[in-house]
Write a protein that holds these residues in place. Structure first.
Motif, short mmCIF file in Angstrom:
data_model
loop_
_atom_site.label_atom_id
_atom_site.label_comp_id
_atom_site.label_asym_id
_atom_site.label_seq_id
_atom_site.Cartn_x
_atom_site.Cartn_y
_atom_site.Cartn_z
N GLY A 1 -37.01 -17.96 7.97
CA GLY A 1 -37.50 -19.10 7.20
C GLY A 1 -38.95 -19.43 7.45
N ALA A 2 -39.48 -19.05 8.62
CA ALA A 2 -40.89 -19.33 8.92
C ALA A 2 -41.82 -18.22 8.45
N GLY A 3 -41.28 -17.02 8.24
CA GLY A 3 -42.14 -15.89 7.91
C GLY A 3 -43.01 -15.48 9.08
N ALA A 4 -42.61 -15.88 10.30
CA ALA A 4 -43.33 -15.57 11.54
C ALA A 4 -42.33 -15.68 12.68
N GLY B 1 -32.04 -30.73 14.72
CA GLY B 1 -32.96 -30.35 15.79
C GLY B 1 -34.31 -29.87 15.33
N VAL B 2 -34.71 -30.20 14.11
CA VAL B 2 -35.96 -29.66 13.57
C VAL B 2 -37.18 -30.17 14.33
N GLY B 3 -37.15 -31.43 14.80
CA GLY B 3 -38.32 -31.99 15.48
C GLY B 3 -38.64 -31.26 16.77
N GLU B 4 -37.60 -31.01 17.57
CA GLU B 4 -37.82 -30.30 18.83
C GLU B 4 -38.29 -28.87 18.58
N ALA B 5 -37.70 -28.21 17.56
CA ALA B 5 -38.11 -26.83 17.25
C ALA B 5 -39.56 -26.79 16.78
N THR B 6 -39.95 -27.76 15.97
CA THR B 6 -41.34 -27.82 15.50
C THR B 6 -42.31 -27.95 16.66
N GLN B 7 -41.94 -28.81 17.60
CA GLN B 7 -42.80 -29.02 18.77
C GLN B 7 -42.88 -27.76 19.63
N GLN B 8 -41.75 -27.08 19.81
CA GLN B 8 -41.76 -25.85 20.60
C GLN B 8 -42.65 -24.79 19.97
N ASN B 9 -42.52 -24.61 18.66
CA ASN B 9 -43.31 -23.58 18.00
C ASN B 9 -44.79 -23.91 17.97
N ALA B 10 -45.12 -25.19 17.98
CA ALA B 10 -46.53 -25.58 18.00
C ALA B 10 -47.17 -25.35 19.36
N LYS C 1 -48.35 -19.58 17.08
CA LYS C 1 -47.74 -20.72 16.43
C LYS C 1 -47.03 -20.29 15.14
N ALA C 2 -45.82 -20.80 14.97
CA ALA C 2 -45.07 -20.57 13.73
C ALA C 2 -44.67 -21.94 13.18
N VAL C 3 -44.44 -22.02 11.88
CA VAL C 3 -44.05 -23.27 11.23
C VAL C 3 -42.63 -23.11 10.72
N VAL C 4 -41.66 -23.72 11.41
CA VAL C 4 -40.28 -23.62 10.96
C VAL C 4 -40.12 -24.36 9.64
N GLY C 5 -39.34 -23.77 8.72
CA GLY C 5 -39.13 -24.38 7.42
C GLY C 5 -40.24 -24.14 6.42
N GLY D 1 -43.57 -16.04 -7.57
CA GLY D 1 -44.91 -16.33 -8.07
C GLY D 1 -45.63 -17.41 -7.31
N MET D 2 -45.28 -17.58 -6.04
CA MET D 2 -45.88 -18.63 -5.20
C MET D 2 -46.77 -18.00 -4.14
N SER D 3 -47.86 -18.67 -3.82
CA SER D 3 -48.80 -18.14 -2.84
C SER D 3 -48.21 -18.20 -1.44
N GLN D 4 -48.50 -17.19 -0.65
CA GLN D 4 -48.00 -17.12 0.72
C GLN D 4 -48.91 -17.91 1.65
N PRO D 5 -48.35 -18.85 2.44
CA PRO D 5 -49.18 -19.58 3.41
C PRO D 5 -49.72 -18.65 4.49
N ALA D 6 -50.88 -18.98 5.02
CA ALA D 6 -51.52 -18.14 6.03
C ALA D 6 -50.72 -18.09 7.32
N GLN D 7 -49.90 -19.12 7.57
CA GLN D 7 -49.13 -19.14 8.82
C GLN D 7 -48.02 -18.09 8.84
#
Length: 734
Positions: free
Chosen positions: A92-95, A144-153, A158-162, A353-359
């Motif tokens: 889901g993060a592509g990373a 648990g998305v908040g804790e996962a976001t903090q861990q990945n940051a 760095k990866a961006v979950v979701g 047809g959507m642009s890929q984020p740099a992350q």
């Protein structure tokens, strides 16, 4: 008069015709957006499915999907250790991402559970309890998305979950998820939402509740996916959903119960799981079309497959105008039939047809036509697994032989035993040609580990014996270095088998990005080419054609590393530009060292300019170099900083465990001893081109270490030839 009327009619209708043509050729953005919004992706999670299952089992609908679309093998490495939560979060993060401490704690908004690690509550209540913020809109919530976001940051890279779901939302699309891998009431194992959620942890439509399960006494944990209920949910959701994730969960349940089951019971349940999966695929295939694509993948392989060394998961893509009978590949792996899990999200976005984020570190996968796709993929699988199982032992043996041999050479040089160093030249020759022997070994069929080891020893001995046809020591060294450089360059140009399956090349099971040439072989190529140029110019004296030939060969190495369809190794190209410029600056500018360094940095800048120029002139060729250039032109400096941080983090990680660090350290020690011993002996100075090549190789190794994501391997491999050049020179006849 009639002619005048005809001209008048033509004059009046011509603008209308032109307008209609322009509308047909260049549709408005609103029309294009509407066409893109009609596109949909269904992602069916077939967790714990292995490649052997596709080959050995009778699965008519899965085989139909293989024949009508593209099939491939997928690397499953993740951030942190490989686990279900991390695997789904990575897709889901592509990373490479991690899913935190409670990856399975995902609920429908109003679903109530009486027992979780953080107490009872509904989906919205648990979300607020763990994240300290209001509940976002959506039918399904990842608590648990908040804790996962903090861990990945906080973890490099760095990866961006979701991020996949977030990007779909930015373009006005919707996401959906159906299914779970629960093993009983309040035993929540729900990972599917990690693929389709947005950054807030919400999925728009669907359900992960027990309503999509049914009791089955003989199944693992007594429950299995209710395929009828899943199909009803899909029928209600599909017309509006841009991305729909279906996760029946039966494969996970079976794998977790396997250790408590007899082999007979496990085999029966495995067949039942495969038959149910095949039936689900049979229901989905009629729903596909040019604007609707189905992706079938397994985020993690089964425990049994893992233990047997089968660590690449199958992936199938069908529908969406994917050519039938093809194999999947991507610029991330550059290997026909192999993609990475981080490529899935960029592939979905590209289709929509959507642009890929740099992350996102992955790149869109593409279908490649081959004559016999399944047979070709089977050969790729066998060769990849065999190489993976043998690589560790072979490389560890070679690296420690290098360390011991160079350590002995350092001691002999320290003691002034030049005669012994001269006698050890066959050993230095053998060590130099091992990377070349590893390349030629790939041309043979896969063999057991002991057989491959014997063949490698035999080919190394053969290359070593051939060099003795050259009597003069300096010319022999030139022949060795030149042959290695030419062999590696030829393998890069050949692409597929030689470079992709050599022991010093990339390992798609480990999961590093393939640039067309591995960092190890990049170091081998630059080190051998620089020193070959120094030896050649030393032998050729002041002849201009010799100097031009040396310059041409080094520029050829630079182009080979920079070209998108060949090396596409940005760090390697910059290193080659720096080494080439330093070599010729030190050689030609004599004692004016400040000018030499000025020309060196100018040459390195020219190498960067060459990279940018190639990326601009060949924009249709997908490569990470072109992507970085695009970010630079757009001014996305934060994203460029993220790429640099990711590469440096990878380099530091490899530095912590790789034996190449000891090869590099012993070479540095050898160089220091050589400088000290040379002053004691008061020997006649070495030829200036040879001195320049040695210094340039040493400095290029430092640059390679600093700017590559596994720079220690590049520097260590490059300095193999630096150490051999020092030891060879130290044993030179008086």
């Amino acid at each position: 008069m009639k002619r005048h009327c005809r001209l008048h009619v033509v004059a009046r209708t011509f603008p209308l015709v032109v307008a209609l043509l322009l509308m047909a050729l260049f549709p408005s953005s609103e029309t294009a957006d509407a066409q893109q919004q009609q596109r949909q992706v269904i992602l069916l999670v077939a967790d714990r499915l292995s490649f052997s299952d596709l080959i050995d089992s009778s699965l008519p609908h899965l085989h139909e999907a293989e024949e009508d679309g593209a099939v491939g093998l997928m690397n499953i490495t993740t951030g942190g250790g490989i686990s279900d939560g991390n695997a789904y979060a990575t897709i889901g993060a592509g990373a490479k991402a991690v899913a935190g401490a409670l990856p399975g704690l995902t609920l429908d908004r109003n679903e109530f559970v009486s027992q979780t690690p953080v107490g009872a509550g509904s989906g919205s209540t648990l979300y607020r309890r763990l994240n300290g913020r209001s509940t976002p809109s959506g039918d399904v919530l990842v608590a648990g998305v908040g804790e996962a976001t903090q861990q990945n940051a906080s973890l490099p890279p760095k990866a961006v979950v979701g991020l996949l779901g977030e990007t779909i939302h930015r373009y006005g699309g919707t996401t959906a998820v159906i299914g779970n891998a629960d093993s009983g009431p309040d035993q929540l194992q729900r990972y599917g939402p990690w693929i389709g959620m947005d950054e807030a942890g919400a999925v728009d439509r669907g359900t992960v509740s027990a309503s999509v399960l049914q009791a089955q006494p003989t199944a693992a944990f007594g429950v299995e996916a209710d395929t009828a209920a899943i199909h009803r949910q899909l029928s209600a959701i599909l017309p509006q959903a841009t991305l729909t994730v279906i996760d029946p969960g039966d494969g996970i349940r079976l794998d977790r119960a396997a250790t408590a089951m007899s082999p007979q019971a496990y085999a029966q349940q495995k067949q039942h799981f495969l038959a149910s999966l095949d039936a689900t695929v049979g229901q989905l295939l009629p729903l596909l079309g040019p604007n609707r694509m189905l992706i079938i993948l397994s985020p993690v392989v089964s425990t049994q497959a893992w233990q047997e060394g089968e660590r690449l998961a199958p992936v199938i893509a069908v529908g969406g105008n994917i050519p039938p009978g093809t194999l999947w590949t991507s610029p991330t792996t550059r290997r026909t039939g192999i993609v990475q899990n981080v490529d899935i999200a960029p592939t979905i976005l590209y289709f929509l047809g959507m642009s890929q984020p740099a992350q996102m570190s992955g790149l869109p996968a593409t279908a490649v036509e081959v004559t016999y796709p399944l047979q070709t993929l089977h050969a790729v699988f066998d060769k990849t697994v065999t190489t993976y199982q043998t690589r560790g032992g072979v490389l560890a043996t070679y690296e420690w032989i290098l360390i011991i041999a160079f350590g002995i050479g350092t001691v002999l040089l320290l003691l002034g035993q030049r005669g012994l160093l001269r006698l050890l030249r066959p050993l230095w020759t053998a060590l130099a040609v091992v990377p070349l022997a590893m390349l030629t070994l790939t041309l043979s069929e896969p063999q057991p580990a002991w057989s491959d080891a014997l063949l490698l020893v035999g080919e190394t001995a053969g290359w070593t014996v051939l060099t003795f046809a050259v009597r003069d020591p300096v010319r022999r060294l030139l022949a060795i270095l030149g042959t290695v450089a030419l062999g590696v360059a030829a393998a890069v140009c050949a692409g597929d088998w030689p470079m992709y399956y050599a022991y010093l090349s990339f390992d798609p099971i480990v999961g590093v990005r393939n640039y067309g040439i591995s960092n190890e072989y990049m170091g081998v190529l630059i080190g051998s080419a620089l020193l070959a140029a120094g030896a050649g110019v030393s032998l050729g004296g002041a002849r201009r054609w010799v100097q031009m030939a040396a310059l041409g060969s080094l520029l050829g190495v630079l182009l080979l590393l920079a070209w998108p369809t060949l090396g596409t190794n940005a760090g390697g190209a910059i290193t080659a530009a720096f080494g080439t410029a330093l070599f010729f600056s030190l050689y030609l500018l004599k004692e004016r060292r400040w000018r030499a360094w000025a020309w060196t940095f100018a040459g390195a800048f020219g190498g960067v300019a060459l990279l940018v120029g190639i990326s601009v002139l060949l924009p249709g060729v997908a490569s990470h170099i072109g992507r970085a250039v695009g970010l630079l032109f757009r001014g996305d400096f934060s994203d460029i900083g993220n790429i640099i941080a990711r590469k440096w983090a990878a380099n530091m990680n490899v530095l912590g465990y790789s034996s190449w660090r000891w090869v590099a350290l012993i070479t540095l020690l050898l160089g220091a001893v050589a400088l000290w011993r040379g002053r004691l002996d008061h020997r006649r100075p070495l030829p200036r081109p040879w001195q320049s090549a040695i210094w340039a190789t040493g400095a290029a190794g430092v640059v390679a270490f600093l700017i590559n994501d596994t720079g220690v391997t590049a520097a260590g491999a490059m300095w193999i030839y630096l150490a051999i050049a020092i030891l060879w020179t130290a044993g030179k006849e008086k």
